[in-house]
Design a protein around this motif. Sequence first.
Motif, PDB file in Angstrom:
ATOM      1  N   LEU A 146       8.834  39.439  14.559  1.00 52.90           N
ATOM      2  CA  LEU A 146       9.000  40.856  14.854  1.00 52.90           C
ATOM      3  C   LEU A 146       8.477  41.751  13.729  1.00 52.90           C
ATOM      4  O   LEU A 146       7.927  42.827  13.985  1.00 52.90           O
ATOM      5  N   ASN A 147       8.638  41.297  12.471  1.00 52.33           N
ATOM      6  CA  ASN A 147       8.153  42.132  11.374  1.00 52.33           C
ATOM      7  C   ASN A 147       6.627  42.201  11.359  1.00 52.33           C
ATOM      8  O   ASN A 147       6.029  43.201  10.971  1.00 52.33           O
ATOM      9  N   TYR A 148       5.952  41.114  11.837  1.00 49.85           N
ATOM     10  CA  TYR A 148       4.485  41.140  11.936  1.00 49.85           C
ATOM     11  C   TYR A 148       4.054  42.103  13.047  1.00 49.85           C
ATOM     12  O   TYR A 148       3.095  42.869  12.896  1.00 49.85           O
ATOM     13  N   ILE A 149       4.773  42.065  14.169  1.00 52.00           N
ATOM     14  CA  ILE A 149       4.460  42.977  15.281  1.00 52.00           C
ATOM     15  C   ILE A 149       4.620  44.425  14.829  1.00 52.00           C
ATOM     16  O   ILE A 149       3.774  45.278  15.112  1.00 52.00           O
ATOM     17  N   ALA A 150       5.709  44.703  14.107  1.00 55.17           N
ATOM     18  CA  ALA A 150       5.951  46.070  13.619  1.00 55.17           C
ATOM     19  C   ALA A 150       4.835  46.508  12.681  1.00 55.17           C
ATOM     20  O   ALA A 150       4.296  47.627  12.801  1.00 55.17           O
ATOM     21  N   ALA A 151       4.468  45.645  11.731  1.00 52.97           N
ATOM     22  CA  ALA A 151       3.422  45.996  10.767  1.00 52.97           C
ATOM     23  C   ALA A 151       2.078  46.188  11.457  1.00 52.97           C
ATOM     24  O   ALA A 151       1.284  47.058  11.067  1.00 52.97           O
ATOM     25  N   SER A 152       1.799  45.401  12.507  1.00 53.98           N
ATOM     26  CA  SER A 152       0.525  45.506  13.224  1.00 53.98           C
ATOM     27  C   SER A 152       0.373  46.854  13.907  1.00 53.98           C
ATOM     28  O   SER A 152      -0.742  47.312  14.143  1.00 53.98           O
ATOM     29  N   ALA A 153       1.496  47.482  14.227  1.00 50.17           N
ATOM     30  CA  ALA A 153       1.448  48.787  14.877  1.00 50.17           C
ATOM     31  C   ALA A 153       1.547  49.934  13.878  1.00 50.17           C
ATOM     32  O   ALA A 153       1.568  51.092  14.277  1.00 50.17           O
ATOM     33  N   GLY A 154       1.649  49.624  12.581  1.00 53.00           N
ATOM     34  CA  GLY A 154       1.657  50.676  11.567  1.00 53.00           C
ATOM     35  C   GLY A 154       3.026  51.080  11.079  1.00 53.00           C
ATOM     36  O   GLY A 154       3.144  52.008  10.278  1.00 53.00           O
ATOM     37  N   PHE A 155       4.093  50.400  11.541  1.00 53.45           N
ATOM     38  CA  PHE A 155       5.437  50.743  11.081  1.00 53.45           C
ATOM     39  C   PHE A 155       5.670  50.170   9.682  1.00 53.45           C
ATOM     40  O   PHE A 155       5.329  49.014   9.410  1.00 53.45           O
ATOM     41  N   ASN A 156       6.254  50.982   8.803  1.00 56.44           N
ATOM     42  CA  ASN A 156       6.473  50.559   7.420  1.00 56.44           C
ATOM     43  C   ASN A 156       7.595  49.547   7.277  1.00 56.44           C
ATOM     44  O   ASN A 156       7.651  48.798   6.315  1.00 56.44           O
ATOM     45  N   SER A 157       8.542  49.559   8.205  1.00 61.67           N
ATOM     46  CA  SER A 157       9.658  48.623   8.119  1.00 61.67           C
ATOM     47  C   SER A 157      10.105  48.241   9.512  1.00 61.67           C
ATOM     48  O   SER A 157       9.900  48.985  10.487  1.00 61.67           O
ATOM     49  N   ILE A 158      10.724  47.078   9.608  1.00 61.80           N
ATOM     50  CA  ILE A 158      11.186  46.599  10.917  1.00 61.80           C
ATOM     51  C   ILE A 158      12.319  47.473  11.451  1.00 61.80           C
ATOM     52  O   ILE A 158      12.449  47.672  12.660  1.00 61.80           O
ATOM     53  N   ASN A 159      13.131  48.038  10.547  1.00 60.56           N
ATOM     54  CA  ASN A 159      14.227  48.914  10.988  1.00 60.56           C
ATOM     55  C   ASN A 159      13.690  50.185  11.625  1.00 60.56           C
ATOM     56  O   ASN A 159      14.212  50.665  12.638  1.00 60.56           O
ATOM     57  N   THR A 160      12.647  50.764  11.006  1.00 59.44           N
ATOM     58  CA  THR A 160      12.023  51.964  11.578  1.00 59.44           C
ATOM     59  C   THR A 160      11.443  51.642  12.950  1.00 59.44           C
ATOM     60  O   THR A 160      11.564  52.432  13.895  1.00 59.44           O
ATOM     61  N   PHE A 161      10.802  50.486  13.062  1.00 57.93           N
ATOM     62  CA  PHE A 161      10.216  50.059  14.338  1.00 57.93           C
ATOM     63  C   PHE A 161      11.299  49.918  15.410  1.00 57.93           C
ATOM     64  O   PHE A 161      11.167  50.431  16.531  1.00 57.93           O
ATOM     65  N   LYS A 162      12.386  49.221  15.073  1.00 56.79           N
ATOM     66  CA  LYS A 162      13.452  49.024  16.054  1.00 56.79           C
ATOM     67  C   LYS A 162      14.044  50.351  16.512  1.00 56.79           C
ATOM     68  O   LYS A 162      14.284  50.565  17.702  1.00 56.79           O
ATOM     69  N   ALA A 163      14.269  51.259  15.537  1.00 59.04           N
ATOM     70  CA  ALA A 163      14.871  52.548  15.868  1.00 59.04           C
ATOM     71  C   ALA A 163      13.949  53.356  16.771  1.00 59.04           C
ATOM     72  O   ALA A 163      14.396  53.982  17.742  1.00 59.04           O
ATOM     73  N   ALA A 164      12.644  53.373  16.456  1.00 57.51           N
ATOM     74  CA  ALA A 164      11.687  54.138  17.262  1.00 57.51           C
ATOM     75  C   ALA A 164      11.577  53.558  18.671  1.00 57.51           C
ATOM     76  O   ALA A 164      11.535  54.300  19.665  1.00 57.51           O
ATOM     77  N   PHE A 165      11.512  52.228  18.780  1.00 57.50           N
ATOM     78  CA  PHE A 165      11.408  51.571  20.088  1.00 57.50           C
ATOM     79  C   PHE A 165      12.664  51.835  20.925  1.00 57.50           C
ATOM     80  O   PHE A 165      12.577  52.168  22.110  1.00 57.50           O
ATOM     81  N   LYS A 166      13.830  51.705  20.287  1.00 59.92           N
ATOM     82  CA  LYS A 166      15.094  51.934  21.000  1.00 59.92           C
ATOM     83  C   LYS A 166      15.204  53.382  21.452  1.00 59.92           C
ATOM     84  O   LYS A 166      15.643  53.674  22.571  1.00 59.92           O
ATOM     85  N   LYS A 167      14.768  54.309  20.597  1.00 53.64           N
ATOM     86  CA  LYS A 167      14.840  55.732  20.946  1.00 53.64           C
ATOM     87  C   LYS A 167      13.927  56.044  22.131  1.00 53.64           C
ATOM     88  O   LYS A 167      14.280  56.814  23.014  1.00 53.64           O
ATOM     89  N   ARG A 168      12.764  55.406  22.137  1.00 46.31           N
ATOM     90  CA  ARG A 168      11.771  55.679  23.182  1.00 46.31           C
ATOM     91  C   ARG A 168      12.096  54.970  24.491  1.00 46.31           C
ATOM     92  O   ARG A 168      12.026  55.562  25.571  1.00 46.31           O
ATOM     93  N   GLN A 169      12.438  53.671  24.420  1.00 43.43           N
ATOM     94  CA  GLN A 169      12.577  52.869  25.630  1.00 43.43           C
ATOM     95  C   GLN A 169      14.024  52.576  26.009  1.00 43.43           C
ATOM     96  O   GLN A 169      14.294  52.105  27.103  1.00 43.43           O
ATOM     97  N   GLY A 170      14.940  52.793  25.075  1.00 37.28           N
ATOM     98  CA  GLY A 170      16.344  52.550  25.383  1.00 37.28           C
ATOM     99  C   GLY A 170      16.800  51.124  25.147  1.00 37.28           C
ATOM    100  O   GLY A 170      17.979  50.818  25.327  1.00 37.28           O
ATOM    101  N   ILE A 171      15.881  50.233  24.783  1.00 38.43           N
ATOM    102  CA  ILE A 171      16.217  48.837  24.506  1.00 38.43           C
ATOM    103  C   ILE A 171      15.531  48.416  23.220  1.00 38.43           C
ATOM    104  O   ILE A 171      14.579  49.068  22.763  1.00 38.43           O
ATOM    105  N   LEU A 172      16.015  47.323  22.638  1.00 39.85           N
ATOM    106  CA  LEU A 172      15.400  46.807  21.423  1.00 39.85           C
ATOM    107  C   LEU A 172      14.126  46.037  21.767  1.00 39.85           C
ATOM    108  O   LEU A 172      14.027  45.429  22.838  1.00 39.85           O
ATOM    109  N   PRO A 173      13.135  46.031  20.863  1.00 37.77           N
ATOM    110  CA  PRO A 173      11.888  45.319  21.143  1.00 37.77           C
ATOM    111  C   PRO A 173      12.098  43.821  21.365  1.00 37.77           C
ATOM    112  O   PRO A 173      11.414  43.212  22.172  1.00 37.77           O
ATOM    113  N   SER A 174      13.046  43.220  20.637  1.00 34.74           N
ATOM    114  CA  SER A 174      13.304  41.791  20.797  1.00 34.74           C
ATOM    115  C   SER A 174      13.775  41.469  22.218  1.00 34.74           C
ATOM    116  O   SER A 174      13.413  40.437  22.798  1.00 34.74           O
ATOM    117  N   TYR A 175      14.579  42.389  22.782  1.00 36.41           N
ATOM    118  CA  TYR A 175      15.060  42.181  24.157  1.00 36.41           C
ATOM    119  C   TYR A 175      13.896  42.272  25.142  1.00 36.41           C
ATOM    120  O   TYR A 175      13.756  41.451  26.060  1.00 36.41           O
TER     121      TYR A 175
END
Length: 599
Positions: free
Chosen positions: A555-584
């Motif tokens: 998951l941290n590689y996926i986050a970095a590939s999209a330009g996110f500086n940290s996995i926590n920022t990625f999870k928060a942005a994905f959850k805010k946008r889609q309502g679910i966690l990226p891992s789910y």
Amino acid sequence: MSDNDTITAYFKQIETLLDDAKYSKDIFLDQDMLLIKKQNTTGIEKVNVLLDLYEATRFKSIKTARGYNEEALELAQAIGFQKGELTAKYNHAYLLFVSGLFDRSMSEVEKIEEVVEYDRFPECYADLKTLKSYIYTERGEYDLALEIGFELLDFAERTQKGYLFLKAYFALSHYYLRTENYSISLKYCFEGLHYIIKLKKTQYLFSKIDEIARLTAKLNNPKGALDIYAFCLRMEPKIPSTGNYIKSAVFMNMAEIYMQIGEYGSAQQYLDKALMIINKDGYKFRVPRILILQAELFLLKNDTVASIGFYEKSLEAAEEINAFDVVKSNSLILAQLYKKQNNLTKTYEYNNLYAAIRDSYFNNEKEQKIIILETRRKVNEVTQMNRILELENKVQQDRFNFVIVVLILVSFICLIVALSYFKARKKNKMLYRHTLELATMQTELKQKIQDYRKTFGVSNDYSGDVSVKKCQTIDEETKNLILHRLNKLEAENFFLDPHCNLNDVSVRLKTNSKYLSQVINLEKKTNFNNYINDLRINYLLSRLLVDGDFRNSKLNYIAASAGFNSINTFKAAFKKRQGILPSYFIGELNSELQKRGKA
């Protein structure tokens, strides 16, 4: 540049600033000089002198600082000096916060916000927002604290006012410190220190250096932290007395460092010094933390009973000031400690308290407090019932009824858990389906656009420079030109750069950040940060849909590939946008595709 190199560079700047300050007492808000000024000034100038006296004494004596501030408020109201009046009211709210009166402090802040105009009084606006972020952080309402910090940083970037940057970095470093993201907190500390030196705000100097030392220790460099404090001691003769407020924090941090390196005697000495100051001067919001440190010290000494006592005192102190994050963390620790002692009643009590705080979706502090009170009441009822049943068991009475009660309670709890699980699962399934449909549509649309351009030879080129316009509101031609270039840049996936920011993108579009921000607000219906996150998530959804190797990466590689500086920022942005966690989402997508393959 490493953190140590950064610290060394800042130390040199601080030494230069302190050497220059020898010739200007104004930089240090010298109290004796200000008292002389107070006697020889009137009107607005006198209000400003009184406010400076407040600044010079607020870390030394709350009572003295409050006196100067009240005098400034009274005079500002009498002469109609609105800026002085607003500043004095903010100062009053800050002193309430320092005293641990979070509710009253927030109430005062909200009253001032109703009348303050951010374009007329940007510094007061920044002070209020920062204090509000502090209060949210101390109460464990981290999402609100972070939102305010970034809002203030956006405002600073729009206005390019140094004081606004200073306060924004203060709010963000405080938030990341309390959420234990120490490396990011240290980064914002350095940014704040830069503006302290640049603006010569020496009243913040010692507290910021102390914060950097604390973070350095948290990042497993206790020796580096002690070196920083050694620098402070060398500079102390050049700096006016910091006062007990800062000293109490320094002593607490020093104690924590000595605990880290195993010098428990020194740690206890510093804890005793800090506790004496905190009790004497009434710094209530520091009480829970120092009690936690004392509890941790007893744990290191293998005295679990004493440690439990201090954790419970810390929890009580946190409840008194509504510091719900401390209530949550302490209740979990106490449940674990009591479990080791085989005290099942206490384990049950604190586990329930922890679950109530952890699972609460309320942002309102009063609703959280209600949950805690109701949880305690239910726990006390169950505890009392268990004691009665234990007595009855001793005399062999109603053993069967006891078993039935326990079975009913367990069945009821299981039913609630099951209903909650299936409800959440149904919601997540709906959100996953919506996300999958969105990803499919985006992939198909992208392919159609590419086919169209290949078929008809559509060009993306568009010449011209939009950086020389001088009107306050962007015109239609300029807007369309910027939008065209922005869309072209989107096709080049510029947002995958983790360092992508408003200024850099403006330069690439040959325009300025103000115009670009307007276009994004008007055409994309959002701000720059949300716009970038949306692009990154859209990119990820399309790629996850078609690229199996990428989908099964970490998951941290996926986050970095999209330009996110940290996995926590990625999870928060994905959850805010889609309502679910990226891992789910990835797990469900893999499962669905696997089923299709078998079919």
